[in-house]
Design a protein around this motif. Structure first.
Motif, PDB file in Angstrom:
ATOM      1  N   ILE A  94      79.625  15.950  40.014  1.00  0.00           N
ATOM      2  CA  ILE A  94      80.527  16.329  38.930  1.00  0.00           C
ATOM      3  C   ILE A  94      80.175  15.522  37.669  1.00  0.00           C
ATOM      4  O   ILE A  94      79.946  14.314  37.737  1.00  0.00           O
ATOM      5  CB  ILE A  94      81.996  16.057  39.321  1.00  0.00           C
ATOM      6  CG1 ILE A  94      82.362  16.816  40.603  1.00  0.00           C
ATOM      7  CG2 ILE A  94      82.939  16.439  38.182  1.00  0.00           C
ATOM      8  CD1 ILE A  94      83.736  16.460  41.157  1.00  0.00           C
ATOM      9  N   ASP A 145      77.240  20.313  40.219  1.00  0.00           N
ATOM     10  CA  ASP A 145      78.019  21.379  40.850  1.00  0.00           C
ATOM     11  C   ASP A 145      79.229  21.756  40.004  1.00  0.00           C
ATOM     12  O   ASP A 145      79.761  22.862  40.134  1.00  0.00           O
ATOM     13  CB  ASP A 145      78.471  20.931  42.246  1.00  0.00           C
ATOM     14  CG  ASP A 145      77.291  20.715  43.174  1.00  0.00           C
ATOM     15  OD1 ASP A 145      76.437  21.617  43.266  1.00  0.00           O
ATOM     16  OD2 ASP A 145      77.218  19.639  43.797  1.00  0.00           O
ATOM     17  N   LEU A 146      79.650  20.862  39.131  1.00  0.00           N
ATOM     18  CA  LEU A 146      80.778  21.145  38.244  1.00  0.00           C
ATOM     19  C   LEU A 146      80.688  20.266  36.999  1.00  0.00           C
ATOM     20  O   LEU A 146      80.388  19.075  37.091  1.00  0.00           O
ATOM     21  CB  LEU A 146      82.108  20.882  38.959  1.00  0.00           C
ATOM     22  CG  LEU A 146      83.383  21.208  38.154  1.00  0.00           C
ATOM     23  CD1 LEU A 146      83.449  22.693  37.809  1.00  0.00           C
ATOM     24  CD2 LEU A 146      84.631  20.776  38.911  1.00  0.00           C
ATOM     25  N   PRO A 165      78.456  26.290  35.961  1.00  0.00           N
ATOM     26  CA  PRO A 165      79.565  25.629  36.673  1.00  0.00           C
ATOM     27  C   PRO A 165      80.458  24.814  35.741  1.00  0.00           C
ATOM     28  O   PRO A 165      80.548  23.595  35.849  1.00  0.00           O
ATOM     29  CB  PRO A 165      78.824  24.718  37.655  1.00  0.00           C
ATOM     30  CG  PRO A 165      77.585  24.325  36.912  1.00  0.00           C
ATOM     31  CD  PRO A 165      77.208  25.498  36.044  1.00  0.00           C
ATOM     32  N   LEU A 222      84.148  23.936  33.897  1.00  0.00           N
ATOM     33  CA  LEU A 222      85.610  23.975  33.860  1.00  0.00           C
ATOM     34  C   LEU A 222      86.017  23.350  32.524  1.00  0.00           C
ATOM     35  O   LEU A 222      85.830  22.150  32.319  1.00  0.00           O
ATOM     36  CB  LEU A 222      86.197  23.178  35.032  1.00  0.00           C
ATOM     37  CG  LEU A 222      87.723  23.036  35.105  1.00  0.00           C
ATOM     38  CD1 LEU A 222      88.392  24.397  35.240  1.00  0.00           C
ATOM     39  CD2 LEU A 222      88.119  22.140  36.277  1.00  0.00           C
ATOM     40  N   LYS A 267      84.011  29.095  33.919  1.00  0.00           N
ATOM     41  CA  LYS A 267      84.549  29.695  35.143  1.00  0.00           C
ATOM     42  C   LYS A 267      86.067  29.523  35.263  1.00  0.00           C
ATOM     43  O   LYS A 267      86.721  30.257  35.982  1.00  0.00           O
ATOM     44  CB  LYS A 267      83.859  29.084  36.363  1.00  0.00           C
ATOM     45  CG  LYS A 267      82.375  29.427  36.442  1.00  0.00           C
ATOM     46  CD  LYS A 267      82.174  30.941  36.581  1.00  0.00           C
ATOM     47  CE  LYS A 267      80.711  31.321  36.651  1.00  0.00           C
ATOM     48  NZ  LYS A 267      80.043  31.321  35.337  1.00  0.00           N
ATOM     49  N   ILE A 308      89.748  22.211  40.415  1.00  0.00           N
ATOM     50  CA  ILE A 308      88.460  21.555  40.672  1.00  0.00           C
ATOM     51  C   ILE A 308      87.973  21.874  42.085  1.00  0.00           C
ATOM     52  O   ILE A 308      86.817  22.237  42.302  1.00  0.00           O
ATOM     53  CB  ILE A 308      88.584  20.036  40.471  1.00  0.00           C
ATOM     54  CG1 ILE A 308      88.749  19.713  38.976  1.00  0.00           C
ATOM     55  CG2 ILE A 308      87.367  19.308  41.046  1.00  0.00           C
ATOM     56  CD1 ILE A 308      89.050  18.253  38.686  1.00  0.00           C
ATOM     57  N   LEU A 354      86.858  25.631  42.354  1.00  0.00           N
ATOM     58  CA  LEU A 354      85.593  25.916  41.679  1.00  0.00           C
ATOM     59  C   LEU A 354      84.407  25.312  42.437  1.00  0.00           C
ATOM     60  O   LEU A 354      83.342  25.930  42.523  1.00  0.00           O
ATOM     61  CB  LEU A 354      85.623  25.385  40.249  1.00  0.00           C
ATOM     62  CG  LEU A 354      86.250  26.309  39.199  1.00  0.00           C
ATOM     63  CD1 LEU A 354      86.095  25.699  37.812  1.00  0.00           C
ATOM     64  CD2 LEU A 354      85.578  27.681  39.210  1.00  0.00           C
ATOM     65  N   LEU A 355      84.585  24.126  42.973  1.00  0.00           N
ATOM     66  CA  LEU A 355      83.507  23.505  43.725  1.00  0.00           C
ATOM     67  C   LEU A 355      83.193  24.295  44.999  1.00  0.00           C
ATOM     68  O   LEU A 355      82.028  24.451  45.379  1.00  0.00           O
ATOM     69  CB  LEU A 355      83.866  22.064  44.084  1.00  0.00           C
ATOM     70  CG  LEU A 355      83.735  21.056  42.941  1.00  0.00           C
ATOM     71  CD1 LEU A 355      84.305  19.703  43.358  1.00  0.00           C
ATOM     72  CD2 LEU A 355      82.272  20.904  42.517  1.00  0.00           C
ATOM     73  N   ARG A 415      81.204  27.264  43.905  1.00  0.00           N
ATOM     74  CA  ARG A 415      79.874  26.826  43.485  1.00  0.00           C
ATOM     75  C   ARG A 415      78.976  26.538  44.683  1.00  0.00           C
ATOM     76  O   ARG A 415      77.812  26.960  44.723  1.00  0.00           O
ATOM     77  CB  ARG A 415      80.006  25.570  42.619  1.00  0.00           C
ATOM     78  CG  ARG A 415      78.709  24.843  42.329  1.00  0.00           C
ATOM     79  CD  ARG A 415      77.732  25.708  41.571  1.00  0.00           C
ATOM     80  NE  ARG A 415      76.601  24.915  41.093  1.00  0.00           N
ATOM     81  CZ  ARG A 415      75.512  25.429  40.555  1.00  0.00           C
ATOM     82  NH1 ARG A 415      75.392  26.738  40.445  1.00  0.00           N
ATOM     83  NH2 ARG A 415      74.540  24.653  40.132  1.00  0.00           N
TER      84      ARG A 415
END
Length: 272
Positions: free
Chosen positions: A12, A56-57, A86, A88, A106, A122, A125-126, A129
């Protein structure tokens, strides 16, 4: 399926020009069990960092001086190695939410923060992903296997064709309606079929005198889409002469497993 430990180990990146916000998210993620956290207060460095680390985010603040979050997302799109963005976004402006989603984000987090909502978004979304990455990896493996198998089939077919030239009088291919589409050697003449039938719409003309029991057995094998090896069948002519043929064939299927015809080799055993 994604294991919970995989989500906690996801990488992240926090992007915000306010040190207090960076500290808040670092503490929030750390308390939630995330272990692979990075941050930057320089939005111009995000694209290069993502190219190196494939996060990944990315938690991205939209309102930053010099380079805002929208510009950062446009830059991230130039990374051709990552088709999935990816991101946020973090915003206090309701009007920015739709625009951010249209640009490629996203999801979004609204200020002031609801910590439960932040952790939920979080996590979700992960999970998406990581599923996307697994699918991408599987697709590449499958594509490599298909390419390998295709190369093997081409090599096999080349050997097969070479063998037919050495070991047979003729080679043929037929389509799903069993019409001849490719012929090498005098197969049509030997079977009593007009040669021009291959290249025209004229109905094929076949001589009589075939052994019907043998023909039926061969036809049953073909109807069952089964291969046949060294099948012998014969034909008697009105003048008393006879012919015997030995034929081997196999069904052909396309990549969707749809039957598309037969191919095979054959030799004339006797002619008197």
């Amino acid at each position: 399926m994604i294991h919970y430990s995989e989500i906690l180990n996801a990488s992240i990146l926090i992007v915000d020009d306010q040190a207090s916000n960076v500290s808040l998210f670092e503490q929030l993620l750390s308390d939630a069990g995330y272990s692979n956290i990075a941050s930057t207060m320089d939005p111009s460095s995000v694209c290069e960092l993502h190219r190196k680390n494939r996060y990944d985010l990315i938690l991205l603040d939209l309102q930053m001086p010099v380079m805002d979050g929208f510009q950062v997302m446009e830059g991230l799109k130039t990374n051709v190695e990552d088709a999935y963005l990816p991101v946020l976004v973090i915003t206090a402006q309701p009007g920015h939410k739709l625009r951010a989603l249209q640009v490629g984000a996203k999801d979004f987090i609204s200020k002031p923060f609801d910590l439960v909502e932040v952790k939920t978004r979080i996590h979700n979304l992960l999970e998406v992903r990581l599923l996307y990455k697994k699918l991408e990896s599987y697709s590449k493996i499958l594509e490599a296997k298909v390419e390998e198998r295709t190369a093997e089939l081409r090599e096999s077919e080349a050997r097969y064709r070479s063998l037919t030239e050495l070991a047979s009088d003729w080679y043929w291919e037929q389509d799903e309606q069993m019409n001849f589409t490719k012929v090498s050697g005098p197969v049509l003449e030997m079977l009593g079929i007009r040669v021009d039938a291959l290249a025209s719409d004229v109905e094929e003309s076949v001589e009589e005198g075939w052994n019907e029991e043998e023909r039926k057995k061969l036809q049953d094998t073909i109807n069952a889409r089964q291969p046949f090896l060294d099948f012998v069948f014969s034909r008697a002519h009105p003048d008393g002469s006879a012919q015997k043929f030995q034929v081997s064939g196999e069904p052909m299927f396309d990549r969707h497993c749809r039957f598309i015809g037969y191919r095979g080799i054959g030799v004339e055993l006797t002619s008197k």
